[in-house]
Design an enzyme around this catalytic site. Structure first.
Site, PDB file in Angstrom:
ATOM      1  N   HIS A  94       0.744  -1.070   0.059  1.00  0.00           N
ATOM      2  CA  HIS A  94       0.006   0.094   0.181  1.00  0.00           C
ATOM      3  C   HIS A  94       0.763   1.111   0.073  1.00  0.00           C
ATOM      4  O   HIS A  94       1.987   1.256   0.494  1.00  0.00           O
ATOM      5  CB  HIS A  94      -1.082  -0.034   0.949  1.00  0.00           C
ATOM      6  CG  HIS A  94      -0.290  -0.023   2.482  1.00  0.00           C
ATOM      7  ND1 HIS A  94      -0.155   1.191   3.196  1.00  0.00           N
ATOM      8  CD2 HIS A  94       0.164  -0.878   3.369  1.00  0.00           C
ATOM      9  CE1 HIS A  94       0.583   0.986   4.311  1.00  0.00           C
ATOM     10  NE2 HIS A  94       0.717  -0.547   4.334  1.00  0.00           N
TER      11      HIS A  94
ATOM     12  N   GLU B  23      -4.757   1.452   3.515  1.00  0.00           N
ATOM     13  CA  GLU B  23      -4.578   0.222   4.245  1.00  0.00           C
ATOM     14  C   GLU B  23      -4.485   0.528   5.599  1.00  0.00           C
ATOM     15  O   GLU B  23      -5.144   0.019   6.838  1.00  0.00           O
ATOM     16  CB  GLU B  23      -3.238  -0.323   4.096  1.00  0.00           C
ATOM     17  CG  GLU B  23      -2.954  -1.596   4.731  1.00  0.00           C
ATOM     18  CD  GLU B  23      -2.278  -1.621   6.065  1.00  0.00           C
ATOM     19  OE1 GLU B  23      -2.138  -2.499   6.759  1.00  0.00           O
ATOM     20  OE2 GLU B  23      -1.706  -0.389   6.345  1.00  0.00           O
ATOM     21  N   GLU B  24      -4.002   2.034   6.079  1.00  0.00           N
ATOM     22  CA  GLU B  24      -3.867   2.376   7.287  1.00  0.00           C
ATOM     23  C   GLU B  24      -5.255   2.688   8.045  1.00  0.00           C
ATOM     24  O   GLU B  24      -5.365   2.805   9.341  1.00  0.00           O
ATOM     25  CB  GLU B  24      -2.968   3.692   7.421  1.00  0.00           C
ATOM     26  CG  GLU B  24      -1.575   3.440   6.950  1.00  0.00           C
ATOM     27  CD  GLU B  24      -0.565   2.300   7.797  1.00  0.00           C
ATOM     28  OE1 GLU B  24      -1.318   1.960   9.013  1.00  0.00           O
ATOM     29  OE2 GLU B  24       0.316   1.925   7.512  1.00  0.00           O
TER      30      GLU B  24
ATOM     31  N   ASP C 253      -0.603   4.420   0.875  1.00  0.00           N
ATOM     32  CA  ASP C 253      -0.733   5.460   2.102  1.00  0.00           C
ATOM     33  C   ASP C 253      -0.027   5.288   3.155  1.00  0.00           C
ATOM     34  O   ASP C 253       0.537   4.296   3.238  1.00  0.00           O
ATOM     35  CB  ASP C 253      -2.113   5.154   2.365  1.00  0.00           C
ATOM     36  CG  ASP C 253      -2.783   4.029   2.948  1.00  0.00           C
ATOM     37  OD1 ASP C 253      -2.308   2.981   2.555  1.00  0.00           O
ATOM     38  OD2 ASP C 253      -3.493   3.890   4.118  1.00  0.00           O
TER      39      ASP C 253
ATOM     40  N   HIS D 160       5.385   3.651  12.933  1.00  0.00           N
ATOM     41  CA  HIS D 160       4.215   4.580  12.963  1.00  0.00           C
ATOM     42  C   HIS D 160       4.736   5.461  13.759  1.00  0.00           C
ATOM     43  O   HIS D 160       3.963   6.360  14.354  1.00  0.00           O
ATOM     44  CB  HIS D 160       3.052   3.675  13.376  1.00  0.00           C
ATOM     45  CG  HIS D 160       2.348   2.969  12.334  1.00  0.00           C
ATOM     46  ND1 HIS D 160       0.792   2.694  12.600  1.00  0.00           N
ATOM     47  CD2 HIS D 160       2.536   2.273  11.284  1.00  0.00           C
ATOM     48  CE1 HIS D 160       0.635   2.004  11.381  1.00  0.00           C
ATOM     49  NE2 HIS D 160       1.574   1.851  10.746  1.00  0.00           N
TER      50      HIS D 160
HETATM   51 ZN   LIG Z   1       1.459  -1.268   6.122  1.00  0.00          ZN
END
Ligand SMILES: [Zn+2]
Length: 486
Positions: A121, A190-191, A123, A459
């Site tokens: 992904h 996805e997030e 994003d 993250h």
């Molecule tokens: Zn990821």
């Protein structure tokens, strides 16, 4: 013969047989690792680095509130891909699902064979307000310094998108043609759950009757010093994803004045319920993907540990007790309980009429949402507490027997020759689950070597990747495409 002598003799005989059997099992346990055939791919380093670095500069940020997403950045990112990968855009068919879900199809020579899908992904998660200053390099700068590329998405998961596209461009220039149809699917949300990206792409494919032999998504990686008893790096490939449930425990009833409390208050009851749950815990069981992990790493362990793990039939209770000592390994063998919200009371001298708590649970494959509810109710033994459970079940468990898993393992070995490649259970969620509906198997593996600090950076602050690691990821994608078409 005296009685004690007879006992001693019997005891020694038993011990001898026991030792012979267990040592024999330890010495004869066969390795489950294929021989690596070192990749011959040579990647154009400068071009590859420029591309990942530029990819990072587009602020393709996912927000829980979709209205906040700046789709002009997503447009610019997609334009950049078209510019950077001319052969891919000439030779492969690109279809956009919900405008930004990118689905590339590469036609194979034999469409009688089941297709294979690679996915990732583009994003990324936002940089938390107030933490920008903690970054050594600007989070969306794509700065290249000291053989590292910096910024959001260098690990999660623009490296997947760019790594796959670099591999494709390389193979196309080499004149490579796949035997079977290949799909490359890049999600854009996805997030925040992947509903408009991965899920919509999977639904589209399902409508067309497409069923993959396997789909490979991000997930586990090559780790060091995380699996006890194994000296070499271990590449862990997720074969299932734990479920995630939210349980709300709530109680309502008369409050009253705090000068004359009842012996059991609402706060007390909820607190007791949580204490009972933490004291009891779900039963631990080394089974499924956790058991598979140790079956794959056991043959590569030092003798002492190999002795224990080769004789699980006798040592399983000991192994489970050891695994329960660390949160990371405990999560591998049981459904976990994490109280995350507790609410009650407003005024210091008034008993609250309501009290509630929220518990986040991560479910083992095999423990259903209904099982969780039953377990909580039976454990807390308090009918006045209402228990509501919602969430998602664990995903299906993909096979480690047969070709699909072996292909992933082989491709990883071809790049990371000294690593042990093993299946495991993912605790975090990813887009992979959406492909369960169109794939016999879904595997979760990001082909880079990471440390526990990298995990926090994913993250968090200072996300970056070494150039060597990134080049290895590209090589892995080249290898997996080749392995899938042998
Ligand atoms: Zn990821």
């Amino acid at each position: 013969m005296k009685k004690w002598k007879l006992f001693t003799l019997i005891f020694i005989s038993f011990l001898t047989v026991f030792l012979i059997v267990t040592v024999y099992k330890t010495l004869t346990i066969a390795s489950k690792q294929p021989d690596g055939q070192i990749t011959e791919a040579t990647v154009n380093k400068n071009e590859a680095v420029e591309h990942l670095s530029e990819a990072v500069t587009y602020k393709t940020i996912s927000y829980q509130d979709r209205a906040k997403m700046e789709f002009s950045e997503f447009d610019r990112f997609v334009d950049f891909l078209e510019r950077a990968y001319p052969s891919v855009h000439e030779e492969l068919q690109l279809e956009k699902i919900n405008d930004y879900g990118l689905m590339y199809q590469w036609k194979g020579k034999d469409n009688g064979k089941q297709p294979i899908g690679l996915t990732s992904h583009y994003d990324v998660v936002p940089v938390l307000d107030g933490t920008e200053g903690n970054w050594e390099q600007e989070p969306f700068s794509g700065t290249v310094i000291d053989d590292k590329i910096w910024g959001r998405g260098t690990l999660d998961d623009k490296i997947g998108v760019i790594g796959i596209l670099q591999a494709l461009e390389y193979l196309l220039k080499e004149g490579y043609e796949p035997e079977r149809d290949m799909y490359f699917m890049f999600g854009f949300d996805e997030e925040i759950g992947g509903d408009l990206g991965a899920k919509a792409m999977a639904d589209t494919l399902k409508d067309r009757g497409i069923q993959f032999e396997y789909v490979l998504d991000e997930g586990g990686a090559i780790v060091e010093d995380m699996v006890p008893g194994v000296q070499s790096p271990v590449g862990v490939v997720g074969i299932s994803e734990k479920g995630s449930a939210t349980a709300e425990l709530s109680i309502e009833g008369s409050g009253g004045h705090s000068s004359q409390p009842k012996s059991q208050t609402n706060i007390g009851r909820i607190a007791r319920a949580i204490t009972k749950l933490e004291d009891t815990q779900f039963p631990a069981d080394l089974k499924g993907p956790g058991e598979d992990l140790f079956e794959y790493v056991a043959p590569e362990m030092s003798f002492g540990m190999r002795y224990i793990f080769s004789n699980k039939w006798i040592f399983e209770p000991v192994i489970e007790r050891v695994l329960l000592q660390e949160p990371a390994s405990a999560a591998l063998i049981r459904t976990t309980i994490a109280p995350t919200i507790f609410q009650a009371g407003e005024q210091y001298n008034a008993l609250p009429e309501k009290a509630s708590a929220v518990i986040n649970l991560r479910l083992m494959p095999g423990d259903s949402l209904q099982d969780v509810k039953t377990f909580i109710e039976e454990t807390i033994e308090d009918d006045s507490i209402k228990v509501e459970v919602e969430g998602s079940e664990a995903t299906k468990v993909s096979s480690v027997e047969g070709e699909p898993f072996q292909k992933v393992q082989q491709a990883a070995k071809n790049v990371y020759n000294d690593a042990v490649i093993a299946p495991y259970l993912m605790f975090a969620g990813s887009d992979a689950k959406h492909y369960d509906s169109v794939s016999d198997n879904t595997y979760r593996f990001l082909p880079v070597q990471i440390t526990s600090e990298d995990l926090n950076r994913m993250h968090g602050t200072n996300e970056h990747i070494s150039i060597d690691n990134y080049l290895n990821a590209i090589k892995f994608y080249i290898e997996i495409i080749k392995e899938s078409n042998r």
